[in-house]
Design a protein around this motif. Structure first.
Motif, mmCIF file in Angstrom:
data_model
loop_
_atom_site.group_PDB
_atom_site.id
_atom_site.type_symbol
_atom_site.label_atom_id
_atom_site.label_comp_id
_atom_site.label_asym_id
_atom_site.label_seq_id
_atom_site.Cartn_x
_atom_site.Cartn_y
_atom_site.Cartn_z
ATOM 1 N N ALA A 72 50.418 48.180 32.069
ATOM 2 C CA ALA A 72 51.284 47.177 31.440
ATOM 3 C C ALA A 72 51.112 45.813 32.114
ATOM 4 O O ALA A 72 51.080 44.768 31.446
ATOM 5 C CB ALA A 72 52.742 47.627 31.515
ATOM 6 N N VAL A 73 50.980 45.818 33.441
ATOM 7 C CA VAL A 73 50.744 44.566 34.164
ATOM 8 C C VAL A 73 49.398 43.966 33.776
ATOM 9 O O VAL A 73 49.286 42.755 33.519
ATOM 10 C CB VAL A 73 50.805 44.796 35.690
ATOM 11 C CG1 VAL A 73 50.396 43.526 36.439
ATOM 12 C CG2 VAL A 73 52.198 45.224 36.120
ATOM 13 N N VAL A 74 48.364 44.809 33.727
ATOM 14 C CA VAL A 74 47.037 44.333 33.335
ATOM 15 C C VAL A 74 47.077 43.769 31.920
ATOM 16 O O VAL A 74 46.462 42.733 31.623
ATOM 17 C CB VAL A 74 45.995 45.465 33.435
ATOM 18 C CG1 VAL A 74 44.646 45.007 32.879
ATOM 19 C CG2 VAL A 74 45.837 45.907 34.889
ATOM 20 N N ALA A 75 47.805 44.437 31.019
ATOM 21 C CA ALA A 75 47.934 43.946 29.646
ATOM 22 C C ALA A 75 48.605 42.578 29.624
ATOM 23 O O ALA A 75 48.207 41.686 28.856
ATOM 24 C CB ALA A 75 48.729 44.947 28.806
ATOM 25 N N GLY A 76 49.624 42.409 30.485
ATOM 26 C CA GLY A 76 50.285 41.116 30.572
ATOM 27 C C GLY A 76 49.339 40.015 31.028
ATOM 28 O O GLY A 76 49.377 38.889 30.529
ATOM 29 N N VAL A 77 48.471 40.362 31.977
ATOM 30 C CA VAL A 77 47.476 39.402 32.455
ATOM 31 C C VAL A 77 46.500 39.063 31.342
ATOM 32 O O VAL A 77 46.143 37.885 31.132
ATOM 33 C CB VAL A 77 46.724 39.974 33.677
ATOM 34 C CG1 VAL A 77 45.564 39.051 34.073
ATOM 35 C CG2 VAL A 77 47.672 40.165 34.848
ATOM 36 N N LEU A 78 46.053 40.065 30.606
ATOM 37 C CA LEU A 78 45.108 39.840 29.511
ATOM 38 C C LEU A 78 45.715 38.956 28.426
ATOM 39 O O LEU A 78 45.056 38.044 27.907
ATOM 40 C CB LEU A 78 44.678 41.177 28.908
ATOM 41 C CG LEU A 78 43.765 42.058 29.769
ATOM 42 C CD1 LEU A 78 43.580 43.431 29.126
ATOM 43 C CD2 LEU A 78 42.410 41.391 29.976
ATOM 44 N N VAL A 79 46.974 39.215 28.077
ATOM 45 C CA VAL A 79 47.629 38.458 27.000
ATOM 46 C C VAL A 79 47.826 37.003 27.388
ATOM 47 O O VAL A 79 47.604 36.087 26.588
ATOM 48 C CB VAL A 79 48.982 39.115 26.639
ATOM 49 C CG1 VAL A 79 49.789 38.206 25.708
ATOM 50 C CG2 VAL A 79 48.759 40.461 25.984
ATOM 51 N N THR A 80 48.225 36.764 28.634
ATOM 52 C CA THR A 80 48.493 35.387 29.087
ATOM 53 C C THR A 80 47.250 34.657 29.571
ATOM 54 O O THR A 80 47.270 33.439 29.731
ATOM 55 C CB THR A 80 49.528 35.402 30.217
ATOM 56 O OG1 THR A 80 49.004 36.156 31.328
ATOM 57 C CG2 THR A 80 50.833 36.043 29.742
ATOM 58 N N GLY A 81 46.177 35.408 29.812
ATOM 59 C CA GLY A 81 44.958 34.776 30.305
ATOM 60 C C GLY A 81 44.918 34.600 31.804
ATOM 61 O O GLY A 81 43.999 33.956 32.336
ATOM 62 N N GLY A 82 45.898 35.162 32.527
ATOM 63 C CA GLY A 82 45.893 35.062 33.976
ATOM 64 C C GLY A 82 46.253 33.679 34.476
ATOM 65 O O GLY A 82 46.633 32.798 33.705
ATOM 66 N N ALA A 83 46.134 33.484 35.782
ATOM 67 C CA ALA A 83 46.509 32.202 36.387
ATOM 68 C C ALA A 83 45.442 31.139 36.208
ATOM 69 O O ALA A 83 45.749 29.948 36.064
ATOM 70 C CB ALA A 83 46.807 32.404 37.878
ATOM 71 N N GLU A 84 44.180 31.547 36.207
ATOM 72 C CA GLU A 84 43.077 30.580 36.122
ATOM 73 C C GLU A 84 42.078 30.958 35.031
ATOM 74 O O GLU A 84 40.919 30.553 35.077
ATOM 75 C CB GLU A 84 42.360 30.496 37.478
ATOM 76 C CG GLU A 84 43.265 30.044 38.620
ATOM 77 C CD GLU A 84 42.562 30.110 39.970
ATOM 78 O OE1 GLU A 84 41.353 30.420 40.005
ATOM 79 O OE2 GLU A 84 43.224 29.871 40.999
ATOM 80 N N GLY A 85 42.527 31.762 34.082
ATOM 81 C CA GLY A 85 41.623 32.214 33.041
ATOM 82 C C GLY A 85 40.920 33.495 33.450
ATOM 83 O O GLY A 85 40.792 33.805 34.639
ATOM 84 N N LEU A 86 40.488 34.264 32.468
ATOM 85 C CA LEU A 86 39.826 35.540 32.745
ATOM 86 C C LEU A 86 38.344 35.311 33.010
ATOM 87 O O LEU A 86 37.702 34.509 32.332
ATOM 88 C CB LEU A 86 39.995 36.487 31.552
ATOM 89 C CG LEU A 86 41.446 36.740 31.112
ATOM 90 C CD1 LEU A 86 41.467 37.674 29.912
ATOM 91 C CD2 LEU A 86 42.272 37.318 32.256
ATOM 92 N N SER A 87 37.801 36.042 34.006
ATOM 93 C CA SER A 87 36.391 35.860 34.355
ATOM 94 C C SER A 87 35.847 37.123 35.004
ATOM 95 O O SER A 87 36.592 38.043 35.348
ATOM 96 C CB SER A 87 36.219 34.684 35.322
ATOM 97 O OG SER A 87 36.740 35.001 36.607
ATOM 98 N N ALA A 88 34.547 37.158 35.183
ATOM 99 C CA ALA A 88 33.872 38.275 35.861
ATOM 100 C C ALA A 88 33.522 37.893 37.297
ATOM 101 O O ALA A 88 32.649 38.512 37.908
ATOM 102 C CB ALA A 88 32.617 38.666 35.097
ATOM 103 N N ALA A 89 34.231 36.924 37.860
ATOM 104 C CA ALA A 89 33.949 36.454 39.214
ATOM 105 C C ALA A 89 33.941 37.575 40.252
ATOM 106 O O ALA A 89 33.103 37.568 41.162
ATOM 107 C CB ALA A 89 34.964 35.378 39.614
#
Length: 498
Positions: free
Chosen positions: A187-204
């Motif tokens: 559920a937390v990961v889903a929340g991150v995915l929906v909001t795009g995280g703090a600095e955007g989603l990346s494969a860093a």
């Protein structure tokens, strides 16, 4: 109940009702039930909430999630050999049996004692942590402040009751708790995915330069430690519905599932705060990172839920390891290596109840000893003994990989090179490297540092490393003595009944 036929000369056991009971365990566990038990031992929420922030902080920072994937590959190679050996050696002793068949009876018994050390130390380390968490949680609710060790004893009592009953009860309890743990993290990961995280989603986290930054060796220690428990699938062989299929499927399912889940969850942690800030957040309070992350993305309700599930996660962890230890002791008793009474099976619950009582008593005595010594439940009980377990399991799995290779090179059985040579060799290499890295960084892992914060091999490191050496040495000495004085018992080291 009529008395069953006695097996392989093992003495019968007397149940509490006074009837004679069989010493063999039975059950109809499927691969899903076994996966639930061994994955619960890996304590997913505890790992994501405790080990992952430390791996990010002390390891390779943003690149830490990739080490879960790497560990998964190494342990999957190990699992291939383990599954092949399971089909060849129809015994429930896991490391104990496999090392005995591949490398000889003395190394086999040494492995048995090292396995008992591994699971006992990881279990007691979690008792320290859960006692600390419960003490703080209850105090925050306005209840009387009680010492950590008292709460740890309460949990040990609950685990003892569940471990005394049939394994089906434990599997159901662990299944429910595991679903809750995994659900809140996803559920937390889903929340991150929906909001795009703090600095955007990346494969860093998976870029080579990021993975190799900081201290990847220390990060690998935390990653390997997170998998402890998955390899115990073979110990439930006698209680599996169809061991030839169930055990390999459960083993593969456990290691693949754990690797994917931890990689995804730790990536979600990094994205939740951003690659530029996640290390600072972990440094501020690593123990509270999962709680603050949940509060940020799921609100107050999610924060309360994750705090409750952290406690149940640790309960599931100690219950799962309790089940594993009791079955190791049961197998060793039936081989004549521990007192005969330890191998008794309950007439009603069909559980290794005597071994369960012994394990409960062991846990209570150790918690009591640590309380008398005044050890800190987190910085000493949890940290020290989790370090011992991490090193012991890496050695144990490496030796088992070697045993698989030797067994199939000597036998005229299955000769598929990938299953019996290539995959076990790759697992052996990866685990050997991990073991060397753990020893080199052991003082840091157990908090043995000087005033400046630099690691040193002081008294704590020396004593704990000595324990890792002495436990298998006890098994080796016992096997040597049995070879001279009780050759029939010595022969049963590789012929233990379930």
């Amino acid at each position: 109940m009529s008395a069953p036929t006695q097996t392989t000369g093992a003495p019968p056991d007397v149940t509490p009702s006074g009837t004679v009971g069989a010493r063999a365990l039975t059950g109809k566990l499927g691969p899903v039930a076994i996966v639930f038990m061994v994955v619960a031992a890996a304590a997913p929420l505890t790992v994501v909430g405790g080990a992952a922030p430390l791996g990010i902080l002390l390891g390779n920072g943003v690149g830490f999630p990739a080490l879960y994937a790497l560990s998964g590959v190494i342990l999957l190679c190990f699992s291939v050999g383990l599954a092949a050996m399971t089909r060849e050696v129809p015994r429930p002793g896991a490391f104990f049996s496999f090392v005995g068949y591949g490398l000889g009876r003395r190394p086999g018994l040494a492995a048995a004692y090292l396995a008992l050390l591994t699971y006992t130390t990881i279990q007691v380390s979690v008792y320290g942590y859960v006692g600390f968490i419960l003490s703080g949680t209850m105090a925050s609710l306005g209840l009387p402040v009680l010492p950590w060790w008292l709460w740890a004893l309460v949990v040990a009592a609950v685990v003892g009751v569940l471990g005394y009953r049939h394994i089906d009860l434990s599997s159901k309890v662990l299944g429910v708790l595991l679903v809750g743990e995994v659900g809140i993290v996803l559920a937390v990961v889903a929340g991150v995915l929906v909001t795009g995280g703090a600095e955007g989603l990346s494969a860093a986290p998976f870029e080579p330069s990021t993975v190799m930054s900081g201290s990847p060796a220390i990060g690998l220690m935390f990653a390997i430690a997170a998998f402890i428990g998955f390899e115990a699938t073979a110990i439930f062989r006698d209680e599996a519905r169809d061991p030839e299929r169930t055990i390999p499927r459960a083993t593969y399912g456990a290691v693949i599932g754990i690797a994917i889940f931890y990689t995804l969850a730790s990536w979600g942690l990094v994205m939740a705060w951003g690659p530029g800030h996640v290390v600072d957040v972990a440094a501020a309070d690593p123990g509270a990172m999962i709680v603050t992350t949940t509060a940020k993305y799921l609100g107050t309700a999610g924060e309360v839920v994750v705090q409750v599930l952290l406690v149940t996660s640790m309960l599931a962890c100690v219950l799962s390891f309790h089940n594993v230890i009791t079955r190791y002791q049961h197998t060793m008793s039936n081989a004549g290596l521990l007192p005969s009474g330890v191998g008794a099976v309950h007439a009603k619950h069909l559980s290794p109840y005597a071994s369960s009582l012994v394990q409960t008593a062991t846990s209570v005595l150790l918690v009591g000893l640590f309380a008398v010594l005044g050890l800190d439940p987190v910085l000493q009980v949890f940290t020290w003994f989790a370090g011992v377990a991490t090193l012991a399991i890496a050695i144990l799995m490496a030796v088992t990989s070697l045993a698989v290779i030797v067994w199939f090179r000597r036998s005229r059985g299955r000769t598929r090179r990938w299953n019996t040579l290539v995959a076990p060799a790759l697992g052996l290499l990866g685990l050997a490297v991990a073991a060397v890295a753990i020893v080199a960084n052991f003082p840091l892992l157990v908090g043995d540092v000087d005033a400046s914060g630099a690691q040193r091999f002081g008294l704590v490191s020396a004593v704990l490393l000595a324990v890792v050496v002495l436990c298998p040495l006890v098994g080796w000495v016992q096997a040597t003595a049995l070879r001279r004085r009780r050759p029939q018992t010595y022969a049963r080291i590789t012929d233990a009944i379930g």
